[in-house]
Design an enzyme around this catalytic site. Structure first.
Site, PDB file in Angstrom:
ATOM      1  N   CYS A 152      -8.765 159.168  37.645  1.00  0.00           N
ATOM      2  CA  CYS A 152      -8.766 159.671  36.267  1.00  0.00           C
ATOM      3  C   CYS A 152      -9.982 160.535  35.969  1.00  0.00           C
ATOM      4  O   CYS A 152      -9.969 161.320  35.011  1.00  0.00           O
ATOM      5  CB  CYS A 152      -8.711 158.504  35.277  1.00  0.00           C
ATOM      6  N   GLU A 169      -1.702 165.637  33.008  1.00  0.00           N
ATOM      7  CA  GLU A 169      -2.332 165.033  34.180  1.00  0.00           C
ATOM      8  C   GLU A 169      -1.459 165.244  35.415  1.00  0.00           C
ATOM      9  O   GLU A 169      -0.268 164.931  35.412  1.00  0.00           O
ATOM     10  CB  GLU A 169      -2.554 163.539  33.939  1.00  0.00           C
ATOM     11  N   GLU A 179      -7.762 151.785  29.623  1.00  0.00           N
ATOM     12  CA  GLU A 179      -8.393 152.868  30.397  1.00  0.00           C
ATOM     13  C   GLU A 179      -7.249 153.671  30.984  1.00  0.00           C
ATOM     14  O   GLU A 179      -6.560 153.223  31.892  1.00  0.00           O
ATOM     15  CB  GLU A 179      -9.303 152.295  31.481  1.00  0.00           C
ATOM     16  N   LYS A 191      -1.834 141.295  36.997  1.00  0.00           N
ATOM     17  CA  LYS A 191      -0.731 141.891  37.750  1.00  0.00           C
ATOM     18  C   LYS A 191      -1.222 143.165  38.424  1.00  0.00           C
ATOM     19  O   LYS A 191      -1.592 144.127  37.751  1.00  0.00           O
ATOM     20  CB  LYS A 191       0.453 142.234  36.842  1.00  0.00           C
TER      21      LYS A 191
END
Length: 477
Positions: free
Chosen positions: A282, A379, A248, A175
C-alpha cells in the site's frame, strides 16, 4: 498430495466444520500446495468462545507478564525462521531472502518493540480536579478483538495485528487471507506454546468467514488490513454492533521529484520501491511526479533501471521481486495494462513475463499520464509506475493530493525549504524525504481518506487496542 489445513482454536489445531474448501496455489508455478477449509458460523463461534473465556484471565496479566510472552514469541520466530520462510514461500512465491529479512526479522523486531510498549502506557496524572475527590485514568484492554490480515505480507501483517493487541491485554480471533494462511498457522502454533489457550485463535476461510468475524456479537473491536471495499464493508457491519474499527486500506503513493534532486539515486530507489514485492504494497511508489525541466532525463533513468530489474526467473534467488499473489489479481493487473490510454507511452515493461507458469508481471514505467486516468486514480497493486510532470511546487502538491488515497508519499529534493513546505502540504499519513517505504517499529503507520484510519506500529497502535476509564474517589469516608 496437498495438506489439508486446520483452524487453531483454544490452543490446538482442530478441523473446521465448514464443508467448503479452497485450493492454496503457489503463484510461482500455479501448483496447488494445500487445501484450506472455509470456516463456518460454528467454527467462528468456537473461536470467539475460546477468546472470551481466555480474556477473563489474560486481561488481568501484568504488563511485565505480557512483555515476557511477546519476547518469547519473538525468540521463537528466529528459532523457526526457516520453517516460516518455507511456509510463506509456498503461498506467495516471494523470494526467500525477502521473507526472511522483511517479514521474519522485521516481525521479530516489531514483537520486541511491542513487548516494551506493553510497559509504557500512560494516562493523566492522578490529582484532585474537584475538591476532595481524586481522579485517575485506567487504560484497559478492549477485550476480544477480531482481526483480518491481507495476503501481501502475511506473516508481518499478522504480527502488526496481534503484537499491539496482545501487548494491551486483549485476546484475538484472527483470519489470514484465503490465499496465504500457512505462515500464520506456524505463528499460531508457536504462540500456542507460549500463550494460554484461547488468547490467540486463527480461523481460515474466505470473505464470508471474514464477515462472520466482523459481525459477531463478541468482539468489541474489528481490525482489518485490506482493500477499500473490504474496509467499507467492515465499517458498515461493525457499526451495527457499535464496534470500534481499525482500518488500514489502500494506497496510491506519489513521489514528487524536483529538478534539484539527485536524479540517478532517485530513479534507482523509486523503481526499487515501486516494484518491491511486485508492487503489492500500500505504500509502494505508484505515481511519479517529476519537474518538467528534467522529465526527459529522469524518464530515461527510470526506464534503464526498470529494464535491469529481474523477475520471473526460475531461480527465485535471482529475482528482485516475485509473482503477483493469485490468478484473479494477475488477470486484473494484466487487464489494466492492456487498456493503457492512447495518450500514454510504455517506456519499460507493460506485460506479463513470458515463458513462465507463474503470475509474473514485468517492471513497468508509463509516461504521458493524465490526472483522471484510471492508472493514476485507482490502486493497481502491481509493479507499475506512472509518470506525470509539474511546473511548480503548488502544482506538484495539487496533483499528489488529488486522489482518494492518503497513506504514503515522498519528496525528492536537495532544498531544505522545499522539503519542509511540501511535507507540510502533502495530505498523507507518511511523508518520506529522499527515501521511500522505510518503516520502523517506533513510528506510526496509517493513512487518511480512503486509506482508512488507525495506526499500526508504535505506541499509537497499542493505544488503539485500549479503552480509557475515568475513576474518581471521594476523599471523605
Amino acid at each position: 498430495m496437498a495438506e489439508t489445513l486446520q483452524n487453531f482454536i483454544n490452543g490446538r489445531f482442530v478441523a473446521a466444520h465448514g464443508q467448503e474448501t479452497i485450493e492454496i496455489v503457489n503463484p510461482s508455478d500455479g501448483k496447488v500446495v494445500a487445501i484450506s477449509p472455509v470456516s463456518d458460523e460454528q467454527d467462528v463461534d468456537a473461536a470467539f468462545e475460546a477468546a472470551a473465556a481466555a480474556a477473563k484471565t489474560w486481561n488481568r496479566t501484568t504488563p511485565g507478564e505480557r512483555q515476557d510472552a511477546l519476547l518469547k514469541l519473538a525468540d521463537a520466530l528466529q528459532e523457526h525462521k526457516d520453517e516460516l520462510v518455507e511456509a510463506q514461500h509456498r503461498n506467495t512465491g516471494q523470494p526467500r531472502a525477502q521473507i526472511g529479512s522483511e517479514e521474519v526479522d522485521a516481525g521479530t523486531d516489531n514483537l520486541r518493540f511491542f513487548a516494551g510498549a506493553a510497559r509504557t502506557l500512560e494516562g493523566r496524572a492522578a490529582t484532585e480536579y474537584m475538591s476532595e475527590h481524586t481522579s485517575y485514568i485506567r487504560r484497559e484492554p478492549v477485550g476480544v478483538v477480531a482481526q483480518v490480515a491481507p495476503w501481501n505480507y502475511p506473516l508481518l501483517m499478522g504480527i502488526w495485528k496481534i503484537g499491539p493487541a496482545l501487548a494491551a491485554g486483549n485476546t484475538i480471533v484472527l483470519k489470514p487471507s484465503d490465499t496465504t494462511p500457512e505462515s500464520t498457522l506456524v505463528l499460531a502454533r508457536l504462540a500456542g506454546e507460549i500463550l494460554p489457550p484461547g488468547v490467540l485463535n486463527v480461523v481460515l476461510g474466505n470473505a464470508t468467514t471474514g464477515e462472520l468475524l466482523t459481525t459477531h456479537r463478541v468482539p468489541g473491536m474489528v481490525s482489518i488490513t485490506g482493500s477499500v471495499r473490504a474496509g467499507q464493508a467492515v465499517a458498515r457491519s461493525a457499526s451495527e454492533g457499535l464496534k470500534r474499527t481499525h482500518l488500514e486500506l489502500g494506497g496510491k503513493a506519489p513521489a514528487l521529484v524536483f529538478a534539484d534532486a539527485d536524479l540517478e539515486r532517485a530513479a534507482e530507489q523509486l523503481v526499487q520501491y515501486g516494484t518491491f514485492n511486485a508492487g503489492q504494497d500500500c505504500t509502494a511508489v505508484t505515481r511519479i511526479l517529476v519537474e518538467k525541466s528534467v522529465e526527459e532525463k529522469f524518464v530515461k533513468l527510470l526506464a534503464e533501471q526498470a529494464k535491469k530489474t529481474v523477475t520471473g526467473d526460475a531461480d527465485e534467488s535471482k529475482n528482485d521481486f516475485g509473482p503477483l499473489n493469485n490468478v484473479r489479481h494477475f488477470e486484473d493487473v494484466r487487464t489494466k495494462l492492456e487498456n493503457i490510454p492512447a495518450h500514454a507511452t510504455v517506456v519499460a515493461g507493460g506485460k506479463p513475463v513470458e515463458g513462465t507458469d507463474g503470475f509474473f508481471v514485468e517492471p513497468t514505467v508509463i509516461t504521458g499520464m493524465h490526472q483522471d486516468d484510471a492508472l493514476v486514480q485507482e490502486e493497481t497493486f502491481g509493479p507499475v509506475l506512472t509518470v506525470q510532470t509539474f511546473s511548480s511546487e503548488e502544482e506538484a502538491v495539487e496533483l499528489a493530493n488529488d486522489v482518494l488515497y492518503a497513506l504514503a508519499s515522498s519528496v525528492w529534493t536537495s532544498d531544505h525549504g522545499t522539503a519542509m513546505r511540501v511535507s507540510r502540504d502533502l495530505d498523507f499519513g507518511c511523508v518520506w524525504v529522499n527515501t521511500h517505504m522505510l518503516l520502523v517499529s517506533e513510528m506510526p503507520h496509517g493513512g487518511f481518506k480512503h486509506s482508512g484510519y488507525g495506526k499500526d506500529l508504535s505506541l499509537y497502535s497499542v493505544e488503539e487496542y485500549t479503552r480509557v476509564k475515568h475513576v474518581m474517589h471521594s476523599l471523605e469516608a
